[in-house]
Design a protein around this motif. Structure first.
Motif, PDB file in Angstrom:
ATOM      1  N   ASP A   1      11.773  -9.446  -9.242  1.00  0.00           N
ATOM      2  CA  ASP A   1      11.201  -8.537 -10.243  1.00  0.00           C
ATOM      3  C   ASP A   1       9.676  -8.572 -10.186  1.00  0.00           C
ATOM      4  N   LEU A   2       9.120  -9.772 -10.051  1.00  0.00           N
ATOM      5  CA  LEU A   2       7.664  -9.914 -10.008  1.00  0.00           C
ATOM      6  C   LEU A   2       7.082  -9.225  -8.779  1.00  0.00           C
ATOM      7  N   ALA A   3       7.748  -9.388  -7.640  1.00  0.00           N
ATOM      8  CA  ALA A   3       7.254  -8.764  -6.409  1.00  0.00           C
ATOM      9  C   ALA A   3       7.318  -7.238  -6.515  1.00  0.00           C
ATOM     10  N   ILE A   4       8.418  -6.713  -7.020  1.00  0.00           N
ATOM     11  CA  ILE A   4       8.563  -5.260  -7.125  1.00  0.00           C
ATOM     12  C   ILE A   4       7.598  -4.699  -8.179  1.00  0.00           C
ATOM     13  N   ASP A   5       7.410  -5.440  -9.262  1.00  0.00           N
ATOM     14  CA  ASP A   5       6.438  -5.004 -10.277  1.00  0.00           C
ATOM     15  C   ASP A   5       5.042  -4.922  -9.683  1.00  0.00           C
ATOM     16  N   TRP A   6       4.704  -5.872  -8.815  1.00  0.00           N
ATOM     17  CA  TRP A   6       3.386  -5.828  -8.162  1.00  0.00           C
ATOM     18  C   TRP A   6       3.291  -4.599  -7.259  1.00  0.00           C
ATOM     19  N   PHE A   7       4.338  -4.335  -6.498  1.00  0.00           N
ATOM     20  CA  PHE A   7       4.361  -3.123  -5.679  1.00  0.00           C
ATOM     21  C   PHE A   7       4.163  -1.874  -6.539  1.00  0.00           C
ATOM     22  N   GLU A   8       4.871  -1.833  -7.652  1.00  0.00           N
ATOM     23  CA  GLU A   8       4.867  -0.642  -8.506  1.00  0.00           C
ATOM     24  C   GLU A   8       3.538  -0.418  -9.212  1.00  0.00           C
ATOM     25  N   ASN A   9       2.923  -1.499  -9.698  1.00  0.00           N
ATOM     26  CA  ASN A   9       1.844  -1.348 -10.667  1.00  0.00           C
ATOM     27  C   ASN A   9       0.473  -1.852 -10.237  1.00  0.00           C
ATOM     28  N   ARG A  10       0.405  -2.694  -9.237  1.00  0.00           N
ATOM     29  CA  ARG A  10      -0.912  -3.252  -8.919  1.00  0.00           C
ATOM     30  C   ARG A  10      -1.247  -3.223  -7.424  1.00  0.00           C
ATOM     31  N   ARG A  11      -0.373  -2.705  -6.610  1.00  0.00           N
ATOM     32  CA  ARG A  11      -0.702  -2.597  -5.191  1.00  0.00           C
ATOM     33  C   ARG A  11      -1.782  -1.543  -4.994  1.00  0.00           C
ATOM     34  N   ASP A  12      -2.760  -1.904  -4.212  1.00  0.00           N
ATOM     35  CA  ASP A  12      -3.864  -1.002  -3.887  1.00  0.00           C
ATOM     36  C   ASP A  12      -3.472  -0.191  -2.650  1.00  0.00           C
ATOM     37  N   ASN A  13      -3.187   1.083  -2.849  1.00  0.00           N
ATOM     38  CA  ASN A  13      -2.726   1.928  -1.743  1.00  0.00           C
ATOM     39  C   ASN A  13      -3.778   2.132  -0.662  1.00  0.00           C
ATOM     40  N   GLU A  14      -5.004   1.748  -0.949  1.00  0.00           N
ATOM     41  CA  GLU A  14      -6.082   1.944   0.015  1.00  0.00           C
ATOM     42  C   GLU A  14      -6.294   0.720   0.910  1.00  0.00           C
ATOM     43  N   LYS A  15      -5.446  -0.312   0.718  1.00  0.00           N
ATOM     44  CA  LYS A  15      -5.570  -1.519   1.540  1.00  0.00           C
ATOM     45  C   LYS A  15      -4.225  -1.885   2.155  1.00  0.00           C
TER      46      LYS A  15
END
Length: 534
Positions: A172-186
């Motif tokens: 859940d934590l990993a997917i939440d990071w993908f969903e909400n805090r991953r920087d699409n520019e990096k």
């Protein structure tokens, strides 16, 4: 007009090709997802062996990529293995030789180098040493071993407890990071690290209801008598019959242990105590009948029947925790597929070491014998790795750091000791030149009483030297003795093999800067610090 349009087209192509913005960077630099479980035996992955469990989601990584059959560790114990992975250096160089010694935080780790090179980095799950890992934009890690139920997590801003089952929560934590805090520019590097299947093997409710009803095949060496290995394998304190705790490991209630007057049992109450009332009710509904049945049968059990009973209970819970790992690996892979993240991402599945599932009568790890020394390794990298490839070359966890750095086009520090796996991933085996791998285990005297030893393994043979309180050599011929039960070191027919393997071992110790003098320094330091006594 035609000439004008052609000129404009050429100009646009030139401008686009010179663009160094984030979108182009993401496409050119692969993402990295490093998935690691704790104590996951390769025998418990169906891509390696289908007799114990089916793991379709983990297998999927091999089907879409590469399965390594000769992957191993440099030091089969949790924290040192993780230090080797992060630093790309053997234990005697990075300083984390065992679970007792502190990690030298001046070590440079591959996440630090990736972050500096522009990668967004995150870690979720079990690190097992230190509470402030360097090189991560975000982390949520379990303190120490962590708990299976309602676990606490350490973050950069404080501790938090999350209700639920740890394997599900880490995902859940990993997917939440993908969903909400991953920087699409990096580009990103995610370390997704499971606690399971580490002792004390507490499955999720959906799995213990199923797995406690299963029966598993006995390993051929369950009743190993350690002939030819009396002074090395014999004294180890990890025999399922003698050393696996009925309460602490196998969930026998304290009241029944006392009722049966079972000596040397160790309570599991501190872990069961983390279950809330709803979780505890469901747990007791399954485990109480198992305990009551054991209480009825115990007076008639001999050593053989008790060994088999303990083995089956061990496998039910151990494999039950792996079922959740496999499900959750599938959840993460599905998320990546559904969100267009898979195509440009290198995905690795491994364990921090192997584990004994009854082989030689054991649980745990530490030895250089195969089930502990060898580890699962499955890697997929779309458009680079040919799907469904099996790789037999000898690789180690020592190689991960340099592999990830090469994938990211980052120059590895000169003092890293591994070799990048990229040539193997690309099918360029002619660029790979490794005849043997080096191993060194230090944590003795300590829990499980596995003596200090170092050695070399090739595809054909394994030579081990046990030292400190003994001076014993062992040689195994893998073609004739795949279960490693017959030490042929003293057999005259193997004299030439011994001489050749000893020379190769000397060369590897020199290459990796290990020595008897260094061993003695570690021993003296530990004596001075009171960590070991004569």
């Amino acid at each position: 007009m035609r000439l004008y349009r052609f000129a404009v087209l050429i100009l646009l192509i030139a401008i686009y090709s010179c663009k160094t913005g984030p979108d182009v960077t993401v496409k050119k630099r692969p993402n990295i997802v490093f998935i690691m479980s704790d104590d996951h035996a390769y025998q418990a992955i169906s891509a390696y062996d289908e007799r114990l469990i089916q793991t379709p989601n983990i297998d999927r990584i091999a089907k879409e990529g590469m399965l390594f059959t000769n992957a191993s560790v440099t030091n089969s114990i949790c924290a040192p293995s993780r230090a080797v992975i992060l630093t790309g250096k053997h234990s005697h160089i990075n300083g984390k030789i065992d679970n007792i010694s502190p990690f030298d935080t001046t070590n440079v780790t591959f996440p630090q180098l990736l972050k500096k090179a522009g990668y967004q980095t995150a870690m979720f799950g079990k690190l097992h040493f230190g509470n402030n890992p360097k090189g991560f934009d975000e982390f949520k890690i379990l303190p120490g071993q962590g708990d299976y139920y309602n676990p606490k997590f350490i973050t950069a801003t404080g501790d938090t407890t999350i209700t639920g089952y740890v394997t599900d929560i880490i995902t859940d934590l990993a997917i939440d990071w993908f969903e909400n805090r991953r920087d699409n520019e990096k580009p990103f590097m995610l370390m997704y690290l499971h606690k399971a299947p580490h002792r004390t093997w507490m499955p999720a409710e959906r799995h213990y209801k199923e797995f406690t009803q299963k029966t598993f095949p006995l390993p051929k060496t369950l009743f190993d008598d350690y002939v030819s290995r009396e002074t090395t394998a014999g004294p180890a304190e990890m025999n399922i019959l003698k050393h696996m705790q009925l309460s602490y490991d196998l969930k026998l209630t304290d009241s029944i242990a006392k009722q049966l007057d079972i000596k040397n049992w160790n309570t599991i109450g501190n872990r069961i105590g983390r279950l809330n009332s709803e979780q505890r009710t469901a747990w007791d509904a399954v485990y109480d009948p198992i305990n009551e049945d054991f209480a009825r049968r115990f007076p008639e059990m001999n050593d053989s029947t008790l060994m088999v009973w303990k083995y089956q209970r061990y496998m039910q819970d151990y494999l039950g925790t792996i079922a959740a790992v496999d499900e959750n690996v599938g959840r993460l892979l599905d998320y990546m597929d559904e969100n267009d993240l898979s195509e440009n991402t290198l995905v690795v599945y491994t364990s921090d070491q192997g584990f004994y599932l009854g082989e030689h009568g054991w649980f745990d790890k530490r030895f250089m014998y195969n089930e502990s020394f060898k580890t699962p390794l499955l890697i997929k990298w779309p458009n680079v790795i040919t799907p469904g490839t099996t790789e037999e070359e000898m690789v180690q966890n020592l190689d991960f750091a340099q592999t990830f750095l090469e994938v990211a086009a980052v120059t590895a520090p000169q003092d890293m000791q591994g070799e990048s796996l990229v040539p193997l991933l690309k099918g360029e085996k002619e660029k790979w030149n490794r005849d043997g791998v080096y191993y060194h285990y230090y944590e003795y005297p300590a829990e499980h009483a596995v003596k200090r030893h170092y050695g070399i393994a090739t595809k054909e043979y394994k030579l081990i030297h046990f030292y400190y309180d003994v001076d014993v050599w062992e040689l195994y011929d893998h073609s004739k003795d795949p279960n490693e039960t017959n030490n042929v070191y003293g057999d005259p027919k193997y004299a030439d093999v011994v001489a050749d393997m000893k020379e190769k071992l000397r060369e590897l110790r020199k290459k990796y800067k290990d020595s008897d003098e260094l061993d003695n320094q570690f021993i003296e330091r530990y004596k001075n610090e009171g960590l070991i006594t004569e």
